[in-house]
Design a protein around this motif. Sequence first.
Motif, PDB file in Angstrom:
ATOM      1  N   ASP A  89      -9.739   6.944   5.155  1.00  0.00           N
ATOM      2  CA  ASP A  89      -9.514   5.942   6.202  1.00  0.00           C
ATOM      3  C   ASP A  89      -8.230   6.203   6.987  1.00  0.00           C
ATOM      4  O   ASP A  89      -8.137   5.863   8.165  1.00  0.00           O
ATOM      5  CB  ASP A  89      -9.483   4.533   5.614  1.00  0.00           C
ATOM      6  CG  ASP A  89     -10.855   4.033   5.207  1.00  0.00           C
ATOM      7  OD1 ASP A  89     -11.859   4.730   5.451  1.00  0.00           O
ATOM      8  OD2 ASP A  89     -10.925   2.924   4.629  1.00  0.00           O
ATOM      9  N   PHE A  90      -7.249   6.815   6.346  1.00  0.00           N
ATOM     10  CA  PHE A  90      -5.987   7.102   7.018  1.00  0.00           C
ATOM     11  C   PHE A  90      -5.888   8.552   7.490  1.00  0.00           C
ATOM     12  O   PHE A  90      -4.843   8.994   7.961  1.00  0.00           O
ATOM     13  CB  PHE A  90      -4.806   6.742   6.106  1.00  0.00           C
ATOM     14  CG  PHE A  90      -4.592   5.257   6.021  1.00  0.00           C
ATOM     15  CD1 PHE A  90      -3.734   4.613   6.899  1.00  0.00           C
ATOM     16  CD2 PHE A  90      -5.278   4.500   5.087  1.00  0.00           C
ATOM     17  CE1 PHE A  90      -3.548   3.238   6.838  1.00  0.00           C
ATOM     18  CE2 PHE A  90      -5.103   3.120   5.014  1.00  0.00           C
ATOM     19  CZ  PHE A  90      -4.240   2.487   5.898  1.00  0.00           C
TER      20      PHE A  90
ATOM     21  N   LEU B 270       0.826  -1.204   0.000  1.00  0.00           N
ATOM     22  CA  LEU B 270       0.000   0.000   0.000  1.00  0.00           C
ATOM     23  C   LEU B 270       0.863   1.258   0.000  1.00  0.00           C
ATOM     24  O   LEU B 270       0.594   2.212  -0.734  1.00  0.00           O
ATOM     25  CB  LEU B 270      -0.940   0.001   1.213  1.00  0.00           C
ATOM     26  CG  LEU B 270      -1.888   1.183   1.348  1.00  0.00           C
ATOM     27  CD1 LEU B 270      -2.792   1.323   0.124  1.00  0.00           C
ATOM     28  CD2 LEU B 270      -2.712   1.048   2.627  1.00  0.00           C
TER      29      LEU B 270
ATOM     30  N   LYS C 170     -11.078   6.787  -0.617  1.00  0.00           N
ATOM     31  CA  LYS C 170     -11.340   6.023   0.612  1.00  0.00           C
ATOM     32  C   LYS C 170     -10.047   5.786   1.379  1.00  0.00           C
ATOM     33  O   LYS C 170     -10.025   5.844   2.611  1.00  0.00           O
ATOM     34  CB  LYS C 170     -12.029   4.701   0.304  1.00  0.00           C
ATOM     35  CG  LYS C 170     -12.410   3.921   1.553  1.00  0.00           C
ATOM     36  CD  LYS C 170     -13.204   2.694   1.208  1.00  0.00           C
ATOM     37  CE  LYS C 170     -13.704   1.880   2.364  1.00  0.00           C
ATOM     38  NZ  LYS C 170     -13.124   1.995   3.647  1.00  0.00           N
ATOM     39  N   PHE C 171      -8.956   5.521   0.677  1.00  0.00           N
ATOM     40  CA  PHE C 171      -7.648   5.359   1.328  1.00  0.00           C
ATOM     41  C   PHE C 171      -7.299   6.617   2.121  1.00  0.00           C
ATOM     42  O   PHE C 171      -6.920   6.544   3.291  1.00  0.00           O
ATOM     43  CB  PHE C 171      -6.573   5.068   0.280  1.00  0.00           C
ATOM     44  CG  PHE C 171      -5.168   5.332   0.744  1.00  0.00           C
ATOM     45  CD1 PHE C 171      -4.533   4.470   1.616  1.00  0.00           C
ATOM     46  CD2 PHE C 171      -4.483   6.464   0.324  1.00  0.00           C
ATOM     47  CE1 PHE C 171      -3.241   4.717   2.060  1.00  0.00           C
ATOM     48  CE2 PHE C 171      -3.195   6.721   0.748  1.00  0.00           C
ATOM     49  CZ  PHE C 171      -2.573   5.845   1.627  1.00  0.00           C
TER      50      PHE C 171
ATOM     51  N   CYS D 111       0.643  11.923   2.737  1.00  0.00           N
ATOM     52  CA  CYS D 111       1.149  10.557   2.875  1.00  0.00           C
ATOM     53  C   CYS D 111       2.663  10.566   2.819  1.00  0.00           C
ATOM     54  O   CYS D 111       3.329   9.890   3.595  1.00  0.00           O
ATOM     55  CB  CYS D 111       0.569   9.678   1.768  1.00  0.00           C
ATOM     56  SG  CYS D 111       1.033   7.949   1.910  1.00  0.00           S
TER      57      CYS D 111
ATOM     58  N   LEU E 152      -6.380  -5.268  -0.952  1.00  0.00           N
ATOM     59  CA  LEU E 152      -6.352  -3.806  -0.972  1.00  0.00           C
ATOM     60  C   LEU E 152      -7.511  -3.240  -1.786  1.00  0.00           C
ATOM     61  O   LEU E 152      -8.103  -2.215  -1.420  1.00  0.00           O
ATOM     62  CB  LEU E 152      -5.013  -3.299  -1.508  1.00  0.00           C
ATOM     63  CG  LEU E 152      -3.815  -3.521  -0.582  1.00  0.00           C
ATOM     64  CD1 LEU E 152      -2.513  -3.208  -1.315  1.00  0.00           C
ATOM     65  CD2 LEU E 152      -3.939  -2.695   0.684  1.00  0.00           C
TER      66      LEU E 152
ATOM     67  N   TRP F 142      -8.990   0.651  -0.927  1.00  0.00           N
ATOM     68  CA  TRP F 142      -7.853   1.561  -0.802  1.00  0.00           C
ATOM     69  C   TRP F 142      -7.088   1.763  -2.095  1.00  0.00           C
ATOM     70  O   TRP F 142      -6.396   2.761  -2.243  1.00  0.00           O
ATOM     71  CB  TRP F 142      -6.897   1.066   0.276  1.00  0.00           C
ATOM     72  CG  TRP F 142      -7.485   1.140   1.658  1.00  0.00           C
ATOM     73  CD1 TRP F 142      -8.526   1.907   2.078  1.00  0.00           C
ATOM     74  CD2 TRP F 142      -7.040   0.412   2.796  1.00  0.00           C
ATOM     75  NE1 TRP F 142      -8.759   1.697   3.416  1.00  0.00           N
ATOM     76  CE2 TRP F 142      -7.863   0.784   3.882  1.00  0.00           C
ATOM     77  CE3 TRP F 142      -6.029  -0.512   3.018  1.00  0.00           C
ATOM     78  CZ2 TRP F 142      -7.697   0.262   5.162  1.00  0.00           C
ATOM     79  CZ3 TRP F 142      -5.872  -1.035   4.293  1.00  0.00           C
ATOM     80  CH2 TRP F 142      -6.692  -0.640   5.337  1.00  0.00           C
TER      81      TRP F 142
ATOM     82  N   THR G 272      -4.064   4.866  -5.475  1.00  0.00           N
ATOM     83  CA  THR G 272      -4.901   4.884  -4.282  1.00  0.00           C
ATOM     84  C   THR G 272      -6.227   5.578  -4.569  1.00  0.00           C
ATOM     85  O   THR G 272      -6.393   6.255  -5.578  1.00  0.00           O
ATOM     86  CB  THR G 272      -4.179   5.597  -3.123  1.00  0.00           C
ATOM     87  OG1 THR G 272      -3.825   6.913  -3.533  1.00  0.00           O
ATOM     88  CG2 THR G 272      -2.949   4.825  -2.689  1.00  0.00           C
ATOM     89  N   THR G 273      -7.146   5.408  -3.649  1.00  0.00           N
ATOM     90  CA  THR G 273      -8.496   5.961  -3.793  1.00  0.00           C
ATOM     91  C   THR G 273      -8.750   7.038  -2.737  1.00  0.00           C
ATOM     92  O   THR G 273      -7.975   7.197  -1.791  1.00  0.00           O
ATOM     93  CB  THR G 273      -9.550   4.852  -3.601  1.00  0.00           C
ATOM     94  OG1 THR G 273      -9.444   4.375  -2.252  1.00  0.00           O
ATOM     95  CG2 THR G 273      -9.356   3.719  -4.583  1.00  0.00           C
TER      96      THR G 273
ATOM     97  N   TYR H 106     -10.696  -3.642   0.316  1.00  0.00           N
ATOM     98  CA  TYR H 106     -10.788  -2.591   1.331  1.00  0.00           C
ATOM     99  C   TYR H 106     -11.159  -1.250   0.713  1.00  0.00           C
ATOM    100  O   TYR H 106     -11.532  -0.321   1.418  1.00  0.00           O
ATOM    101  CB  TYR H 106      -9.463  -2.423   2.080  1.00  0.00           C
ATOM    102  CG  TYR H 106      -9.086  -3.581   2.967  1.00  0.00           C
ATOM    103  CD1 TYR H 106     -10.009  -4.228   3.773  1.00  0.00           C
ATOM    104  CD2 TYR H 106      -7.766  -4.026   3.010  1.00  0.00           C
ATOM    105  CE1 TYR H 106      -9.648  -5.291   4.582  1.00  0.00           C
ATOM    106  CE2 TYR H 106      -7.389  -5.087   3.829  1.00  0.00           C
ATOM    107  CZ  TYR H 106      -8.339  -5.710   4.608  1.00  0.00           C
ATOM    108  OH  TYR H 106      -7.968  -6.757   5.408  1.00  0.00           O
TER     109      TYR H 106
END
Length: 82
Positions: free
Chosen positions: A65-66, A7, A61-62, A74, A37, A42, A58-59, A40
């Motif tokens: 969620d983080f 990820l 949602k990723f 990131c 992944l 992500w 990545t999405t 989920y």
Amino acid sequence: RALIEVLAIIAMRQPVARSEIEAIRCVQLNVSILHDLQDYGWIKVVKVTNNDAHLYGTTLKFLQDFGLSSIAECEKLMYTLD
């Protein structure tokens, strides 16, 4: 651990192909990690190349969620983990 490593690679290198992930990790990637992944929510396939390689990214949602507002956050997070 492998799931988080993959990820992180996708987040930092997107769009990225499975072969690139394997080269970075120096091990063959278990396809179930990519499926997990995606399950989920992500990561997703963002492009299919002429030779049918899937490129992953990545999405939203990723990020949600983080607790990130952008992919740039990131990168900052990765440097704080060192």
